[in-house]
Motif scaffolding. Structure first.
Motif, PDB file in Angstrom:
ATOM      1  N   ASP A 560       0.850  -1.202   0.000  1.00  6.18           N
ATOM      2  CA  ASP A 560       0.000   0.000   0.000  1.00  6.18           C
ATOM      3  C   ASP A 560       0.884   1.250   0.000  1.00  6.18           C
ATOM      4  O   ASP A 560       1.024   1.937   1.020  1.00  6.18           O
ATOM      5  CB  ASP A 560      -0.919  -0.003   1.226  1.00  6.18           C
ATOM      6  N   SER A 590      -6.985   4.398 -11.181  1.00  6.38           N
ATOM      7  CA  SER A 590      -7.863   4.544 -10.021  1.00  6.38           C
ATOM      8  C   SER A 590      -9.260   4.092 -10.424  1.00  6.38           C
ATOM      9  O   SER A 590      -9.501   3.757 -11.590  1.00  6.38           O
ATOM     10  CB  SER A 590      -7.880   5.994  -9.546  1.00  6.38           C
ATOM     11  N   ASP A 601      -8.491   7.153  -1.526  1.00  4.90           N
ATOM     12  CA  ASP A 601      -7.736   6.381  -2.516  1.00  4.90           C
ATOM     13  C   ASP A 601      -7.528   7.186  -3.800  1.00  4.90           C
ATOM     14  O   ASP A 601      -6.437   7.177  -4.390  1.00  4.90           O
ATOM     15  CB  ASP A 601      -8.469   5.075  -2.846  1.00  4.90           C
TER      16      ASP A 601
END
Length: 714
Positions: A560, A590, A601
């Motif tokens: 991550d 994305s 995010d």
């Protein structure tokens, strides 16, 4: 301006289909937009499906060649004095079906007793479509002078030396074994073995380079592995009953042995790729073949004759061997003599569904076609070029050959790794260094039918471990490493190989065929460290789509990454893409495109894009982009019409490991495409990880990648 190359066979049995496949691959390697056309189908005896060459090209490439006319249709028009009508239809189909290509490869008809008009029709078609002509022949048993005269006769039948559309010839099957009728040996059986003097006599053809009436555009040596059929192909030809399927779909047959002698006199023939033919009541042969398989010898298959099914007690005795070794066992009703006769009529041409053999033929033939001539075919072309998978693989091997680096392989006795090492030496890709017990490595090679040449370096870890103890303690003294612990850790060949790399004794390391990713990269992270200026180690996969190669990062290392790290990954991946000939257009992936979405995010990807753009204004980077907007032009027009990347991205940066790894595996498996990697980025010296399901070719190309990385870092 597009060009058309027509391959015209001089006589039968010259292998014009194989040459067509190789020509198409040679074009693809150079990024040429190529198409293929077989004007008239010419089925051989026993062919019942669609035209072979066209079908193989469709199955093996991204090309969609036009359909050929049937032979019956052509013969009807020719016999009715309507040849001109046939030619008009050929031209029309040619123009409509191949208009988007730089180069079109056209395969002519083979002159046979059934088709005596082939040469005349080939010439008429060549003139009608404006093709340049390349003759395809083989030496047979001719001397170089006789071959020269044969080519001159062919030239005279196509307008003579004044015909400027005749540009050269390709000589195929140089050094092929021949039977008493001067034909390339049609079968595999040992009773048709030729004396070595006879198989080598036509190597005199090499003298043709000095006195050929035409430019020689390719000289293709005979390679028996190109004609090795699968066990299933023989089973279908013989209408065999399958007793144990095993690896029937993939096992290759390279020889046939009739087991008529006692076992001690037959053992030498129990070797990889051998089809053992024996009466079904020879339990001794059946048990011995199963025992050899249990010892790692990949026998091609066992063929039982006379309609004798093995006794139940023999089947029970061999049960474990059949379950675990993949040995195909089949049974037929004919006796040994009848079987040998039937084997002689086996069609050795490539089945249209044999992807592995098609790939082998394409690459082999392409490697023997004059690449300088290929490069001249599209000079001045305005059509855009993409780095196709064949072009990318060729680019890799050429770059690796040029640098010739030493790559250590810690899994030295792993069968796929042994095969890959041998192939790397054959292709000149690198000098592989196998770590392992030399006797065990040689045994594995023999069991796989691999001959390890002097170019493969084998190092016994037992004899060298001690000399790395002190250097390893020095490298890890800040962590308190002791000699005792260092000596223990060096029992792991990955650690040993990493120390060889740290001491500059090798240029790179490849592992992972049996080790996990963590096992492969932990020692280098501890002992090699990251490259100057690199803040992290990341990875990319090269995804070999049918018509181009894409780069995916990071799909293997960072779970991550934050925005700063994601920007680093994007920059590393773009630089890696450029280093391997792929123009980097970086899409930051994305679930949202542009400013259409929000959330932490998406904000991370948006921030990473901004950081990467500021650090490297020379790169084309945009995001956030959804995957479909990044890769599909029609979607890009509606979702991101002003993006310099959308619809034409070549580098895809995923926001986290979960997304990247899932996407790469979904694309790879669903589209059944090849991926090369992961290739690690950011290491001070190149270390690369393999998938534990890696194929031999995957290992070969990873070794090539590693060699190229080593050259670039130095």
């Amino acid at each position: 301006m597009s060009r058309t190359i027509m391959l015209i066979p001089i006589g039968s049995g010259v292998g014009v289909t194989s040459v067509s496949l190789g020509m198409v691959r040679a074009m693809e390697r150079h990024g040429v937009v190529v198409n293929f056309f077989k004007p008239i189908a010419q089925p051989k005896s026993g062919d019942t499906g669609p035209e072979r060459s066209t079908t193989i090209i469709r199955n093996a490439t991204n090309i969609l060649p036009p359909e050929p006319f049937t032979m019956q249709y052509a013969e009807n028009l020719i016999s009715s004095n309507q040849t001109s009508d046939l030619l008009e239809e050929v031209v029309a189909r040619f123009k409509t079906g191949t208009s988007e290509a730089d180069v079109v490869v056209v395969e002519g008809l083979v002159p046979t007793i059934k088709h005596p008009f082939a040469n005349e029709l080939n010439y008429q078609i060549a003139k009608a479509i404006g093709a340049e002509m390349v003759f395809v022949t083989h030496p047979s048993n001719d001397s170089s002078q006789q071959l020269k005269e044969r080519i001159e006769i062919a030239v005279s039948a196509f307008g003579g030396h004044k015909n400027t559309r005749i540009i050269g010839c390709i000589i195929n099957k140089v050094g092929a074994p021949l039977d008493d009728q001067d034909r390339t040996r049609p079968d595999l059986t040992e009773m048709f073995e030729m004396p070595s003097s006879k198989t080598n006599t036509n190597l005199e053809v090499l003298q043709m380079f000095g006195k050929s009436p035409l430019r020689i555009l390719g000289c293709i040596p005979w390679n028996p592995s190109l004609v090795a059929p699968r066990a299933r192909d023989l089973a279908e030809h013989l209408d065999a009953i399958i007793i144990n399927k095993g690896d029937m779909d993939t096992r290759r047959l390279q020889s046939v042995t009739f087991c008529a002698r006692s076992i001690p006199n037959m053992v030498e023939h129990f070797k990889p790729g051998s089809m053992l033919v024996t009466s079904g009541d020879r339990s001794d042969v059946i048990v011995s073949a199963c025992l050899a398989s249990m010892n790692g010898v990949k026998i091609g298959c066992l063929l039982l004759t006379g309609n004798y099914r093995p006794e139940p007690q023999v089947m029970r005795l061999c049960e474990r061997a059949m379950e675990t070794t993949g040995l195909p066992i089949m049974m037929i009703s004919t006796n040994t003599w009848q079987t040998s006769v039937r084997l002689q009529s086996f069609n050795m041409e490539i089945p249209t569904d044999d992807a592995e053999r098609i790939e082998l033929v394409q690459d082999y033939v392409a490697g023997h076609v004059d690449k300088h001539w290929i490069e001249t075919l599209t000079q001045g072309s305005t059509l855009p070029r993409k780095l196709s998978p064949p072009a990318f693989r060729y680019h890799l091997t050429e770059l690796a050959r040029a640098v010739n680096r030493r790559i250590v392989l810690p899994e030295g006795d792993e069968p796929r790794t042994v095969k890959a090492a041998s192939l790397c030496v054959q292709r000149g890709i690198a000098t592989p260094i196998l770590l392992g017990n030399p006797d065990k490595i040689q045994l594995v090679a023999e069991q796989q039918g691999v001959k390890l040449t002097e170019g493969v370096v084998i190092i016994d870890p037992v004899t060298v471990r001690e000399k790395y103890v002190a250097p390893m303690v020095e490298l890890r003294k800040g962590k308190g490493l002791t000699e005792v612990v260092a000596r223990e850790q060096l029992q792991d060949n990955v650690v040993l190989g990493t120390m060889m790399l740290a001491q500059d004794e090798v240029d790179g390391l490849v592992s992972g065929a049996v080790h996990t990713t963590a096992n492969t990269i932990r020692p280098p992270l501890q002992l090699i460290k990251t490259a100057p200026g690199a803040n992290l180690v990341s990875s990319i996969f090269f995804m070999l789509l049918p018509d181009q190669v894409l780069v995916y990062g990071d799909c293997a290392i960072n779970p991550d990454p934050n925005a700063e790290q994601l920007a680093d990954i994007a920059i590393q991946s773009a630089d890696s893409a450029a280093a391997f000939g792929i123009e980097p257009k970086v899409a930051m992936i994305s679930y949202s495109t542009g400013s259409s979405g929000s959330g932490s995010d998406v904000e991370k990807v948006r921030e990473a894009t901004k950081i990467a753009q500021e650090r490297r204004p020379d790169l084309i980077i945009d995001g956030p982009l959804q995957y479909d907007a990044a890769i599909m032009e029609n979607v890009a027009k509606s979702k991101a019409p002003d993006s310099p990347v959308a619809g034409k991205a070549t580098v895809f940066i995923f926001p986290d490991l979960n997304t990247g790894n899932t996407t790469y595996k979904a694309v790879q498996r669903s589209a059944e495409l090849i991926s090369i990697g992961p290739m690690l980025q950011g290491m001070r010296k190149p270390v690369n990880d393999l998938s534990r399901g890696a194929l031999v070719d995957d290992i070969v190309y990873t070794i090539a990648l590693t060699a190229i990385q080593a050259s670039q870092q130095q």
